[in-house]
Design a protein around this motif. Structure first.
Motif, PDB file in Angstrom:
ATOM      1  N   SER A 195      36.173  36.922  31.134  1.00 17.87           N
ATOM      2  CA  SER A 195      36.660  36.516  32.457  1.00 17.87           C
ATOM      3  C   SER A 195      36.686  35.008  32.636  1.00 17.87           C
ATOM      4  CB  SER A 195      35.791  37.158  33.550  1.00 17.87           C
ATOM      5  OG  SER A 195      36.011  38.548  33.607  1.00 17.87           O
ATOM      6  N   ILE A 196      35.903  34.291  31.844  1.00 10.55           N
ATOM      7  CA  ILE A 196      35.916  32.827  31.922  1.00 10.55           C
ATOM      8  C   ILE A 196      37.295  32.301  31.531  1.00 10.55           C
ATOM      9  CG2 ILE A 196      34.924  30.706  30.984  1.00 10.55           C
ATOM     10  CD1 ILE A 196      32.314  32.238  30.591  1.00 10.55           C
ATOM     11  N   ASN A 197      37.848  32.846  30.454  1.00 12.56           N
ATOM     12  CA  ASN A 197      39.166  32.414  29.992  1.00 12.56           C
ATOM     13  C   ASN A 197      40.301  33.191  30.650  1.00 12.56           C
ATOM     14  OD1 ASN A 197      38.098  30.527  28.122  1.00 12.56           O
ATOM     15  ND2 ASN A 197      37.705  32.185  26.665  1.00 12.56           N
ATOM     16  N   PHE A 198      40.030  34.424  31.034  1.00 17.19           N
ATOM     17  CA  PHE A 198      41.070  35.278  31.616  1.00 17.19           C
ATOM     18  C   PHE A 198      40.584  35.808  32.965  1.00 17.19           C
ATOM     19  CE2 PHE A 198      41.245  36.091  26.902  1.00 17.19           C
ATOM     20  CZ  PHE A 198      42.302  35.220  26.650  1.00 17.19           C
ATOM     21  N   PRO A 199      40.702  35.018  34.012  1.00 11.79           N
ATOM     22  CA  PRO A 199      40.192  35.433  35.326  1.00 11.79           C
ATOM     23  C   PRO A 199      40.854  36.698  35.868  1.00 11.79           C
ATOM     24  CG  PRO A 199      41.513  33.421  35.497  1.00 11.79           C
ATOM     25  CD  PRO A 199      41.271  33.657  34.047  1.00 11.79           C
ATOM     26  N   GLU A 200      41.999  37.065  35.303  1.00  4.57           N
ATOM     27  CA  GLU A 200      42.633  38.302  35.764  1.00  4.57           C
ATOM     28  C   GLU A 200      41.774  39.525  35.447  1.00  4.57           C
ATOM     29  OE1 GLU A 200      44.854  37.324  31.821  1.00  4.57           O
ATOM     30  OE2 GLU A 200      43.885  36.250  33.485  1.00  4.57           O
ATOM     31  N   PHE A 201      40.934  39.412  34.389  1.00 10.22           N
ATOM     32  CA  PHE A 201      40.029  40.516  34.081  1.00 10.22           C
ATOM     33  C   PHE A 201      38.975  40.663  35.169  1.00 10.22           C
ATOM     34  CE2 PHE A 201      40.750  39.899  29.222  1.00 10.22           C
ATOM     35  CZ  PHE A 201      41.972  40.545  29.336  1.00 10.22           C
ATOM     36  N   ALA A 202      38.460  39.536  35.641  1.00 11.04           N
ATOM     37  CA  ALA A 202      37.470  39.583  36.721  1.00 11.04           C
ATOM     38  C   ALA A 202      38.086  40.180  37.984  1.00 11.04           C
ATOM     39  CB  ALA A 202      36.930  38.184  37.001  1.00 11.04           C
ATOM     40  N   LYS A 203      39.324  39.789  38.266  1.00 10.63           N
ATOM     41  CA  LYS A 203      40.008  40.320  39.449  1.00 10.63           C
ATOM     42  C   LYS A 203      40.213  41.819  39.317  1.00 10.63           C
ATOM     43  CE  LYS A 203      44.177  39.725  42.264  1.00 10.63           C
ATOM     44  NZ  LYS A 203      45.474  39.007  42.390  1.00 10.63           N
ATOM     45  N   LEU A 204      40.592  42.271  38.121  1.00  6.52           N
ATOM     46  CA  LEU A 204      40.787  43.701  37.895  1.00  6.52           C
ATOM     47  C   LEU A 204      39.466  44.452  38.081  1.00  6.52           C
ATOM     48  CD1 LEU A 204      42.827  45.287  35.013  1.00  6.52           C
ATOM     49  CD2 LEU A 204      40.629  46.239  35.681  1.00  6.52           C
ATOM     50  N   GLY A 205      38.384  43.893  37.523  1.00  6.61           N
ATOM     51  CA  GLY A 205      37.086  44.541  37.659  1.00  6.61           C
ATOM     52  C   GLY A 205      36.652  44.651  39.110  1.00  6.61           C
ATOM     53  N   GLU A 206      36.928  43.600  39.884  1.00  3.85           N
ATOM     54  CA  GLU A 206      36.543  43.630  41.292  1.00  3.85           C
ATOM     55  C   GLU A 206      37.391  44.626  42.075  1.00  3.85           C
ATOM     56  OE1 GLU A 206      35.956  40.573  45.063  1.00  3.85           O
ATOM     57  OE2 GLU A 206      37.509  40.161  43.580  1.00  3.85           O
ATOM     58  N   GLU A 207      38.724  44.554  41.898  1.00  5.35           N
ATOM     59  CA  GLU A 207      39.611  45.375  42.714  1.00  5.35           C
ATOM     60  C   GLU A 207      39.577  46.847  42.318  1.00  5.35           C
ATOM     61  OE1 GLU A 207      43.431  43.546  42.347  1.00  5.35           O
ATOM     62  OE2 GLU A 207      42.952  41.916  43.747  1.00  5.35           O
ATOM     63  N   GLU A 208      39.545  47.120  41.016  1.00  6.88           N
ATOM     64  CA  GLU A 208      39.573  48.509  40.565  1.00  6.88           C
ATOM     65  C   GLU A 208      38.184  49.130  40.507  1.00  6.88           C
ATOM     66  OE1 GLU A 208      42.304  50.323  39.942  1.00  6.88           O
ATOM     67  OE2 GLU A 208      43.573  48.623  40.507  1.00  6.88           O
ATOM     68  N   GLY A 209      37.164  48.290  40.338  1.00  9.24           N
ATOM     69  CA  GLY A 209      35.814  48.815  40.206  1.00  9.24           C
ATOM     70  C   GLY A 209      34.958  48.643  41.435  1.00  9.24           C
ATOM     71  N   TRP A 210      34.505  47.412  41.673  1.00  6.68           N
ATOM     72  CA  TRP A 210      33.539  47.153  42.735  1.00  6.68           C
ATOM     73  C   TRP A 210      34.056  47.545  44.113  1.00  6.68           C
ATOM     74  CZ3 TRP A 210      28.713  46.660  43.874  1.00  6.68           C
ATOM     75  CH2 TRP A 210      28.315  46.032  45.072  1.00  6.68           C
TER      76      TRP A 210
END
Length: 246
Positions: A140-155
């Motif tokens: 997620s440091i290099n690809f913030p879209e992964f963090a966004k996906l984890g937040e929106e689809e998961g958390w």
């Protein structure tokens, strides 16, 4: 997941074609499912950086252009894998919450939360979930879209599911909270947050110890969510919620 993705099989699988030369719809769905399953196993076995699209294509017995056409690049493939895995982790929570919505009203709030928490522990703190959590954190440091996906689809979906369950308990008079969304965030943090972090760090999950901690966390949560002792009431005695006067 039942696949040995690290060993490629020789040759390409024949895919039924439509008259236009493209795979039939069922064949395309089967191919996509195979690609995701193989990619999932490779990401888990090798990690994100060491997994290549060449390896995925070879293990899944499809051409590399097919992988590119379907997912764009490795980031797109990893996002598809992550999205499916998150859905798998959330499914037991949604099912457990749904069961509780139809449970008899005389079951205590504590027992209901324990039943939901037990499902959460099993699926969100397992080895696969922990491995993907490590990859998600690192990438997620290099690809913030992964963090966004984890937040929106998961958390956020987990919070929303839990909040709807809390809305039901509030309506029954089993809980006394002003904001069920915040209550859901706190509940998820205290019930599985610590155990999930330890699993992410590589600590083995000891289910008995984790469940003991979960029960203690739920009692602490309920000590606040039930309100002052004089206002606590059983789930079988619903009352109208009281709001502070303005």
């Amino acid at each position: 997941m039942g696949l040995t993705a690290t060993k490629a099989r020789p040759g390409k699988r024949d895919v039924p074609k439509s008259r236009g030369g493209r795979p039939t719809k069922s064949a395309a769905l089967e191919r996509d499912q195979r690609l995701i399953e193989v990619a999932t196993r490779l990401f888990l076995d090798r990690g994100y950086d060491a997994t290549s699209l060449d390896a995925v294509a070879e293990a899944a017995r499809v051409s590399k252009p097919t992988v590119y056409a379907r997912y764009g690049d490795k980031r797109g493939l990893f996002a598809a894998v992550l999205r499916r895995e998150i859905a798998r982790w959330l499914a037991p929570l949604a099912k457990a919450a749904e069961v509780q919505l139809t449970s008899p009203a005389n079951i205590s709030a504590e027992q209901r939360l324990v039943d939901v928490g037990r499902e959460m522990l099993t699926f969100t703190c397992g080895p696969d979930a922990a491995a993907f959590s490590r990859m998600l954190t690192a990438q997620s440091i290099n690809f913030p879209e992964f963090a966004k996906l984890g937040e929106e689809e998961g958390w956020l979906k987990a919070v929303a599911t839990t909040a709807r369950f809390f809305d039901h308990l509030v309506a029954q008079g089993a809980l006394d909270v002003e904001d069920t969304t915040i209550a859901a965030e706190v509940f998820l943090d205290v019930v599985v947050g610590h155990t999930h972090r330890m699993a992410t760090f590589g600590m083995p999950l000891e289910i008995k110890a984790a469940e003991k901690r979960m029960r203690s966390a739920i009692r602490l949560f309920l000590a606040g969510a039930l309100g002052p002792a004089g206002r606590s009431r059983s789930a079988s005695q619903p009352t109208i919620r009281r709001r502070p006067s303005r």
